[in-house]
Structures are given as structure tokens and as C-alpha cells.
Design an enzyme around this catalytic site. Structure first.
Site, PDB file in Angstrom:
ATOM      1  N   GLU A  20      12.094  31.315  73.633  1.00 51.28           N
ATOM      2  CA  GLU A  20      13.350  30.836  74.240  1.00 51.28           C
ATOM      3  C   GLU A  20      14.508  31.785  73.973  1.00 51.28           C
ATOM      4  OE1 GLU A  20      11.279  28.865  72.591  1.00 51.28           O
ATOM      5  OE2 GLU A  20      10.776  27.215  73.955  1.00 51.28           O
ATOM      6  N   HIS A  43      11.396  15.608  71.250  1.00 47.85           N
ATOM      7  CA  HIS A  43      11.300  15.524  72.714  1.00 47.85           C
ATOM      8  C   HIS A  43      12.252  14.449  73.244  1.00 47.85           C
ATOM      9  CE1 HIS A  43       7.618  17.746  71.904  1.00 47.85           C
ATOM     10  NE2 HIS A  43       7.491  18.001  73.182  1.00 47.85           N
TER      11      HIS A  43
END
Lengths: 343, 323
Positions: free
Chosen positions: A79, A146
Site C-alpha cells: 500500500e 475490516h
């Protein structure tokens, strides 16, 4: 459902035969696809978006076949690196749309966003037109990594814009606006709305300007200011409260940076009582800035302290009873609003 | 002696850029020691062969992402000594109009220069993004990205080389191995001090070059850029040199053994090139004439920068966002 168009953030257009009613996630896909067709400098990049997989949430399903591997750039698990790559592409005039697989992973890209992309135009005048899509929010029993809502980090960062659509129409319109913006925009899309929320979405070009809130419901007794999936909890709460004779303004912020100060102050001055709600944990969240803004500029109109309801100041827990305890919902919003109405 | 692709005339031009870089640096260090500087700055001493040799290897349409020891690259690419000194002095006429410090943020896309931030590894993926924009548009252009031995320990170094190799990007990463990351010697922050060997892990060529030999640097970088432009993919180049002064102007670098400095001082990049030029028939008088012209140019830049206006505080919030 009479209030459909208004509730879902779009008014003024025909709903027609229902063929333009789509899910929130489909509206995101549509905006991406239409912008990529319109402008060859727009590309998408991220993990697992290549081939025919279409990403963890299938937002880019079919894109690789239509646009090819350079415009649907599959990335390694990196990322920090690939968000930096997006900055470099943007400097050279491309308009990358980076998909974080989950908003929770955006912290891995933090430096590339807040140190590089956010500061570049101020430092040496070069525009960095990029979008980071961050699938955020919980209530889906997905655990601490999440389920997060990390928008406040980015709202605090000069040089970024931050949006958080709550309806399919706004999902399309704000993503389109974000892609066309010449600055780095963090686009928080709401996972709990992906396939649970359907609404009318205008066909073709649809741009929702960044920085404009939407009054999703009008009432005179108190204001609920919110964004993202919590909008729908707030609207459900407002429905219950209306039965009890408490009429609520429900303001959907839509953009968190810049905040629509005018709209926030207008609702505060109208009702004199404000409850700010978000799923992100409360401490130093966006609600704190909204409350400060009202205290600063609408104090004389207030009939009660500004209240805030947010997630608890804990990591997001997994197990249903724990996550339900963590997360604001319609019942909690209604309870706090009743208390505020009585103040 | 290194095989060179430079003509005699080009060699004198390269020498001139090196002299200008050295003259700039010596004047800058003197000014800062007199307290006439603003904020901190970084000496370039010892890095001239890398920054000029690599900068000279770029084609006009290539893009470069230099760092704080690459004044030579900035100059070769077209940042004038006037603008550079004004940047150092925090003036409105500097590249960032006083928004960023010393060489930081000295980006100018009209010159094909990407500005850097203090987090040095961060130019590395950004430069890869520029390279990918060339692949995206099918343009025969390449990107040269600079970083240091210190930054080679970061995750971004790995992430970027992995992606650059995977995507066959027209990308050259040059690691300036100047023996120290601030106070820490290379062998104290990595087991494999032969940094070019890391290329093997990505399936790309890795080259180690004498960073004090401007022609060697030029040849290695040019070969890598040419290859990248023709679709041959990325190269990792390690250029070995020595940081001849402290990390920044405030740093006395007492941690550097004097013998190590002496060893590298004997291989000063300017002297090495001068000897070579003299051996091929250039007169020392001509070289000194170049030196004097560079010093005069630097002095003019200092006077101009010190006479330049400060930025207007009323503009402090301008430019946070692109319009």
C-alpha cells in the site's frame, strides 16, 4: 416509499420505471467505468483488481477486459509503495483511483498520503489529482481490521479532501467529482451499504460537488448531523421520533473536508439542538469539529449542549454483542435525541 | 580510466557543472557558518560526480527525482543558482516560494524534476509512478530516481523495486552509497553492504559504480536509461562515494574516522576529473578559468537571493489545494 428520492440524497430527477435503481456498490462501479470511458487518463489500481477478479468487493469486475492491464493495474501487497506510485502518475497528469482493499489498510499507506500527496501542491505547486477509495465501516462482524472508519486522520491533514457518500446517487456523484478534482481525495465508501442499500442513480454524467451537505430530512425540533451508513440509522431514528412528536433535521454531511459549514450552522440555528453521529470512535472525531464549529459560530442559537454519539473508544470488536455495544444505531440515536429534545 | 561516451567538449561542460556545484557548496557552507543562512542545509561535497554525471545522462524528456545531495542534478536540469540560493534563503523567488526548506521540494515539472520530502524513500515510488505514466502513454521516456544507503533499508525500497521489475518500468534507481546514514555506517544497518546485489532479488540488473568517477557514473546511468527507454526495464545502480562533511550543516561528524575521510579526500571527484582532463591536454589555466567563472556566478546568485523579497505572510494559506 414516498420519501425515497429525498431519503436517498437525490431530488429533482425522475425515478422512471425503476431501471435506474441500483445498489450503492453498483453506483461506485458505474462512476468508475463512466469516468474511465470519458477520460483516458483515469485508471484504477489496487490489490486483486486484475484479471477477471474485480477486487475484494467486485467493484472493478469486468474492467480488466474492457480497459486492459495498464488501466486496471493489479498491485502487490504494498500500500505504501503503490500509493506513492499513484502520486507519481498524478504528477505526470494521470488520474489514478487507488483501491484500498479495506479502509483499515490505509494506515499502511499513511506516509504516501499525508506526507507526499497532501503536501506537494503547497510546497512546489504541482497538482496531485488522485483518489483513494477506502471501503470502510462495520456492523458486518468483520473484526478489528475490516471494520474501521479512519476518516479523522485525513480530515486533520492539510491538502487532502475527504468524502463519505451515504446513498447510491451520492456514491456515483461524489466519486465522479473526486476523480475530476485536481487534489488528492480520500473517498470513504461504506461497506454495510454496498449491497444492502438500493436507490435511484441518475444516468450518465452525475457530479455531486465536494463540500456540499444534503438535508436528508427536515424537522424543527432538533438536528442530527451525520454521514455514511449512520445516515440511515439517523433517518430510522427520526422516523420513530416523529411518531413521538419530535421532528428532526437530518443533515448528511457527504463531504468531511471541506465541511459544509453553512449547512451545519443553518441546521444548528434552525433547531437549536444538535446531535452529531458517526460510526468512527468519538474522541477527536469529525463530530468534535462539527460541535466546535457550532459552539463557535451558533452559540447564541443553542438551547442545549451539542451532543456527540460515536463508536466507543476501543478497537472495533468482532463478536455481535460487542460490536453492537460499540456501534451507534437507530435506537441509541433515538435515545440520545429524546434526551436532547427534553433538555 | 573509464570508457566514456562523452566528447571533449561535453567533458568540459560536465566539469563546469561540477565546478559550479562545488563553488555553490563552498559558498553555501561558508554563509551558513557565518549565520547568514536560513534553517539548515546539506553539503554536497563528495557527491558532485554522482549528481552531475547522472544528471548529464538524462535525455531532455526524461524525468528525475533528486534528493538533498544532488545539487548538481538540479543545476544540470535547469534550476539556476539564483533560484536555488533563493530557495535556501527562504525567499519568495525560490523554487517553493519559501514553503519548503533548502533543497526539499525543489520540484519543477517544466524541467522534469520531481521534488522530494524529508522521508527520502518516498521519492522512490513516486518516481516509479512517473515511469509508469510513460509506459501508460507509450512514450519513450525514462525516470531516474535517487536515494541513499540509509533509505535502502526502508520497506519502500523493496516495494518499489519489486513493482518496477514486475511492470518492466522505464525506471533507474540510483543509490548513493555515501557510507553513512546520518551517523550510522552502512555495515551497521545492513548485512549485505554490496547494495547492487539486491537487484538479484528482483530479477533486474544491478550495477556498482565508482561514485567519484563522473564518467563512470555517466556511462552507467546512460546505459541504464537508454535500456529503460527501449523497454528493457529497470536497473539498480549503486554509486559508491563518501559524504565528506556532516549529515547536515550542524553536524560535525566526529563519528567518522579521520583515516576514512583522508582516504576519500585523496579521491576527490573534482580532482580525479581534473587530472584526467589535464592528461588529455586541457590546461590547468583553462580549468581555473572555469572555476573563477563559476565562483562569480555563485556570488551573483548569493547577492540576488539575499536581495530577494521574503514571502508575503498574507499568502501563507495559498496553494494548499490546486485550484
Amino acid at each position: 416509499m414516498a420519501g425515497h428520492a429525498e431519503t436517498f440524497g437525490f431530488s429533482g430527477g425522475p425515478e422512471g420505471d425503476g431501471s435506474r435503481v441500483m445498489t450503492y456498490v453498483a453506483a461506485i462501479s458505474e462512476a468508475l467505468r463512466e469516468e474511465m470511458r470519458r477520460d483516458p487518463s483515469v485508471l484504477v489500481m489496487g490489490e486483486d483488481i486484475g484479471n477477471d477478479f474485480g477486487g475484494a468487493f467486485k467493484v472493478t469486475k469486468g474492467f480488466a477486459a474492457e480497459f486492459g492491464p495498464l488501466r486496471v493495474l493489479n498491485t502487490p501487497l504494498a500500500e505504501l509503495g503503490f500509493t506513492g506510485v499513484a502520486s507519481g502518475m498524478a504528477l505526470m497528469g494521470l488520474r489514478p483511483v487507488v483501491e484500498m482493499q479495506f479502509a483499515d489498510f490505509i494506515s499502511s499507506a499513511f506516509d504516501s498520503i499525508v506526507q507526499y500527496a497532501a503536501t506537494t501542491h503547497y510546497r512546489w505547486g504541482a497538482a496531485v489529482p488522485m483518489v483513494i477509495r477506502a471501503p470502510s465501516d462495520g456492523g458486518l462482524r468483520s473484526g478489528p481490521f475490516h471494520s474501521q472508519n479512519p476518516e479523522a486522520w485525513f480530515v486533520h491533514t492539510p491538502g487532502l479532501k475527504v468524502v463519505a457518500p451515504a446513498t447510491p446517487a451520492d456514491a456515483k456523484g461524489l466519486l465522479t467529482a473526486a476523480i475530476r478534482d485536481d487534489n488528492p481525495v480520500i473517498y470513504f465508501e461504506s461497506k454495510p451499504l454496498y449491497r444492502n442499500l438500493k436507490g435511484y442513480v441518475p444516468e450518465g454524467e452525475h457530479v455531486v460537488p465536494i463540500g456540499k451537505a444534503h438535508l436528508a430530512r427536515s424537522g424543527k425540533n432538533l438536528s442530527i448531523v451525520t454521514y455514511g451508513a449512520e445516515l440511515h440509522q439517523a433517518l430510522a431514528a427520526a422516523e420513530r421520533l416523529a411518531d413521538e412528536g419530535i421532528e428532526c433535521d437530518v443533515l448528511d454531511l457527504r463531504s468531511l473536508k471541506p465541511l459544509d459549514e453553512e449547512a451545519v450552522l443553518a441546521t444548528a440555528r434552525k433547531t437549536g439542538k444538535v446531535l452529531v453521529v458517526h460510526a468512527a470512535n468519538r474522541l477527536a472525531g469529525v463530530g468534535a469539529e462539527v460541535a466546535a464549529m457550532i459552539a463557535d459560530r451558533a452559540f447564541e442559537w443553542l438551547d442545549a449542549p451539542v451532543r456527540r454519539l460515536g463508536g466507543l473508544d476501543t478497537p472495533v470488536p468482532f463478536s455481535p454483542p460487542l460490536e453492537d455495544a460499540y456501534r451507534p444505531d437507530a435506537a441509541k440515536i433515538a435515545a440520545m435525541a429524546r434526551e436532547l429534545a427534553r433538555y | 580510466m573509464t570508457e566514456t561516451s562523452l566528447t571533449d567538449r561535453e567533458r568540459l561542460e560536465v566539469y563546469t557543472w561540477m565546478r559550479l556545484t562545488r563553488a555553490f557548496d563552498e559558498r553555501m557552507v561558508a554563509l551558513w557558518k557565518q549565520g547568514r543562512g536560513v534553517g539548515g542545509t546539506f553539503s554536497q561535497r563528495g557527491h558532485e560526480a554522482i549528481s552531475v554525471g547522472a544528471g548529464w545522462a538524462l535525455a531532455p524528456d526524461d524525468v528525475v527525482a533528486p534528493m538533498h545531495r544532488d545539487l548538481g542534478t538540479f543545476l544540470v536540469r535547469g534550476i539556476t543558482p539564483l533560484r536555488a540560493f533563493a530557495s535556501l534563503m527562504g525567499r519568495a523567488t525560490g523554487v517553493t516560494g519559501g514553503r519548503d526548506i533548502n533543497f526539499h521540494g525543489m520540484g519543477d515539472l517544466s524541467l522534469g524534476i520531481i521534488g522530494f520530502i524529508s522521508h527520502l524513500p518516498h521519492s522512490v515510488p513516486v518516481a516509479l509512478g512517473a515511469a509508469m505514466s510513460f509506459r501508460y502513454r507509450g512514450e519513450k521516456r525514462a525516470v531516474l530516481s535517487f536515494t541513499g544507503d540509509g533509505a535502502s533499508g526502508s520497506g519502500l525500497f523493496h516495494e518499489t523495486l519489486n513493482m518496477a521489475a514486475l511492470w518492466d518500468a522505464p525506471y533507474v534507481l540510483l543509490v548513493e552509497n555515501n557510507q553513512y546514514a546520518y551517523s550510522t555506517p552502512v555495515h551497521e544497518h545492513t548485512k549485505v553492504t554490496d547494495l547492487a546485489r539486491r537487484a538479484d532479488g528482483y530479477g533486474i540488473p544491478g550495477v556498482s559504480v565508482d561514485g567519484n568517477d563522473v564518467e563512470a557514473v555517466h556511462a552507467a546511468v546512460k546505459m541504464a536509461l537508454d535500456r529503460a527507454r527501449e523497454g528493457g526495464g529497470p536497473t539498480l545502480i549503486e554509486a559508491r562515494t563518501m559524504r565528506m562533511m556532516g549529515h547536515a550543516i550542524h553536524d560535525g561528524a566526529e563519528y567518522v574516522p579521520p583515516a576514512q575521510l583522508a582516504e576519500w579526500a585523496a579521491r576527490d571527484p573534482l580532482q580525479l576529473f581534473e587530472e584526467r582532463l589535464v592528461a588529455t591536454g586541457v590546461s590547468r589555466d583553462d580549468l581555473e578559468g572555469i572555476g573563477r567563472r563559476c565562483e562569480a556566478e555563485v556570488e551573483e546568485a548569493v547577492v540576488w537571493a539575499e536581495g530577494s523579497p521574503w514571502p508575503d505572510p498574507a499568502t501563507v494559506t495559498d496553494g494548499v489545494y490546486a485550484p
